[in-house]
Design an enzyme around this catalytic site. Structure first.
Site, mmCIF file in Angstrom:
data_model
loop_
_atom_site.group_PDB
_atom_site.id
_atom_site.type_symbol
_atom_site.label_atom_id
_atom_site.label_comp_id
_atom_site.label_asym_id
_atom_site.label_seq_id
_atom_site.Cartn_x
_atom_site.Cartn_y
_atom_site.Cartn_z
ATOM 1 N N ASP A 145 -0.287 -6.246 2.143
ATOM 2 C CA ASP A 145 -0.740 -6.878 0.900
ATOM 3 C C ASP A 145 -0.495 -8.387 0.926
ATOM 4 O OD1 ASP A 145 -1.776 -7.048 -1.618
ATOM 5 O OD2 ASP A 145 -0.033 -6.218 -2.648
ATOM 6 N N HIS A 155 -7.736 -12.566 5.107
ATOM 7 C CA HIS A 155 -7.940 -11.274 5.775
ATOM 8 C C HIS A 155 -7.985 -11.463 7.299
ATOM 9 C CE1 HIS A 155 -8.340 -9.317 1.994
ATOM 10 N NE2 HIS A 155 -9.525 -9.818 1.693
ATOM 11 N N LEU A 168 1.902 4.990 21.415
ATOM 12 C CA LEU A 168 1.962 4.653 19.989
ATOM 13 C C LEU A 168 0.726 5.208 19.312
ATOM 14 C CD1 LEU A 168 3.141 2.844 17.589
ATOM 15 C CD2 LEU A 168 1.555 1.095 18.372
HETATM 16 C C1 FPP Z 1 -4.504 -6.783 0.752
HETATM 17 O O1 FPP Z 1 -4.618 -8.151 0.495
HETATM 18 C C2 FPP Z 1 -5.174 -6.424 1.976
HETATM 19 C C3 FPP Z 1 -6.317 -5.704 2.043
HETATM 20 C C4 FPP Z 1 -7.078 -5.232 0.879
HETATM 21 C C5 FPP Z 1 -6.923 -5.344 3.299
HETATM 22 C C6 FPP Z 1 -6.011 -5.339 4.489
HETATM 23 C C7 FPP Z 1 -6.816 -5.756 5.625
HETATM 24 C C8 FPP Z 1 -6.397 -6.497 6.652
HETATM 25 C C9 FPP Z 1 -5.014 -6.902 6.909
HETATM 26 C C10 FPP Z 1 -7.362 -6.973 7.616
HETATM 27 C C11 FPP Z 1 -8.276 -5.932 8.068
HETATM 28 C C12 FPP Z 1 -7.679 -5.038 9.083
HETATM 29 C C13 FPP Z 1 -8.462 -4.198 9.749
HETATM 30 C C14 FPP Z 1 -7.955 -3.311 10.820
HETATM 31 C C15 FPP Z 1 -9.864 -4.158 9.383
HETATM 32 P P1 FPP Z 1 -5.252 -8.570 -0.886
HETATM 33 O O2 FPP Z 1 -6.637 -9.006 -0.619
HETATM 34 O O3 FPP Z 1 -5.126 -7.465 -1.878
HETATM 35 O O4 FPP Z 1 -4.332 -9.759 -1.247
HETATM 36 P P2 FPP Z 1 -4.003 -10.274 -2.728
HETATM 37 O O5 FPP Z 1 -3.343 -9.140 -3.445
HETATM 38 O O6 FPP Z 1 -3.096 -11.411 -2.484
HETATM 39 O O7 FPP Z 1 -5.307 -10.674 -3.348
#
Ligand code: FPP
Length: 252
Positions: free
Chosen positions: A26, A43, A137
């Site tokens: 997150d 991201h 893994l």
């Molecule tokens: C949360 O950050 C993260 C996500 C919704 C997606 C997680 C994805 C990645 C780390 C990259 C993609 C990985 C793969 C394997 C495709 P948020 O956008 O909710 O952050 P915020 O809460 O600060 O807005």
């Protein structure tokens, strides 16, 4: 993921380390906003953090790593952001699959495939097929995943068996339901980490988390690295896991 109690590994410093670590990645958006960058950049840097953590997991003796990549609820985000996340998944598999395979990683995907674009399904399938015999893994990618949906789908299968006369309702217990979850052969997570300071599960592995230790770290996911993972594991090592029993006392 069906066992209430997962065995733990020998940690690098001789302590018992977690065998299965699950991560809610997150804070990508906040990381980007704090730097005046577009969310997509957060991201993208999140994928770099993921690569670091896969590598660190090898080094720390973690056997199973589950990551929350796209939740069933993420569909409520703007279409452009959904497109960015799907694009990153495509690129991650295309660019990193050969390396993951070389490094002995078995890729497993949990979540609902129905409704995903055909090429995404094909890539997920390719990753699972190519790496299916690897044993170093397990990287379990939760994509279009929601825990309530997973449990409801398992309940539906059990109900269908009862309706068709193939199952006695009395045989439905926790083990029976566990067997119909998305990855029943994977032990439950010992440790669930959520980055960015939020302290909730957000529909992630709620059944499997029954006895997981939860560790919340204040840093945003793009900044997460091996040291942060070691910090979370050190916190895990300080916890006393009782699985509903009593504290094990030595010498008595
Ligand atoms: C949360 O950050 C993260 C996500 C919704 C997606 C997680 C994805 C990645 C780390 C990259 C993609 C990985 C793969 C394997 C495709 P948020 O956008 O909710 O952050 P915020 O809460 O600060 O807005």
């Amino acid at each position: 993921m069906s066992n209430a109690r997962a065995p733990a590994t020998d940690g690098p410093d001789g302590t018992e380390g977690p065998l299965h670590v699950a991560i809610i990645m997150d804070g990508n958006g906040r990381w980007a906003a704090a730097r005046g960058l577009p969310r997509a950049e957060g991201h993208r840097r999140g994928v770099d953090a993921l690569r670091r953590v896969v590598q660190a997991s090898h080094e720390l003796g973690i056997r199973y790593l589950t990551i929350f990549s796209f939740s069933a609820e993420n569909w409520s985000r703007p279409a452009t952001e959904i497109g960015d996340l799907f694009g990153l998944l495509r690129r991650f598999i295309r660019n990193d699959l050969a390396t993951l395979h070389r490094d002995g990683v078995r890729v497993r995907v949990i979540g609902e495939r129905q409704g995903l674009e055909v090429d995404i399904c094909a890539l997920l399938e390719e990753a699972e097929q190519l790496t299916r015999h690897n044993t170093r893994l397990d990287l379990i990618v939760a994509f279009n995943y929601g825990s309530r949906q997973e449990i409801a789908a398992a309940a539906q299968r059990l109900a269908r068996e009862v309706a068709e006369g193939r199952r006695d309702p009395a045989s439905i217990d926790a083990d029976a339901l566990s067997r119909y979850l998305d990855a029943p052969e994977i032990p439950d997570p010992d440790l669930i980490i959520r980055t960015s300071g939020e302290q909730r599960l957000s529909n992630f592995l709620m059944w499997q988390a029954a006895y997981s230790e939860l560790v919340f770290v204040p840093i945003h996911w793009p900044d997460f690295d091996k040291a942060a993972l070691e910090g979370a594991i050190a916190e895990f090592a300080r916890r006393e896991r009782r699985f509903g029993g009593l504290i094990a006392k030595t010498g008595s």
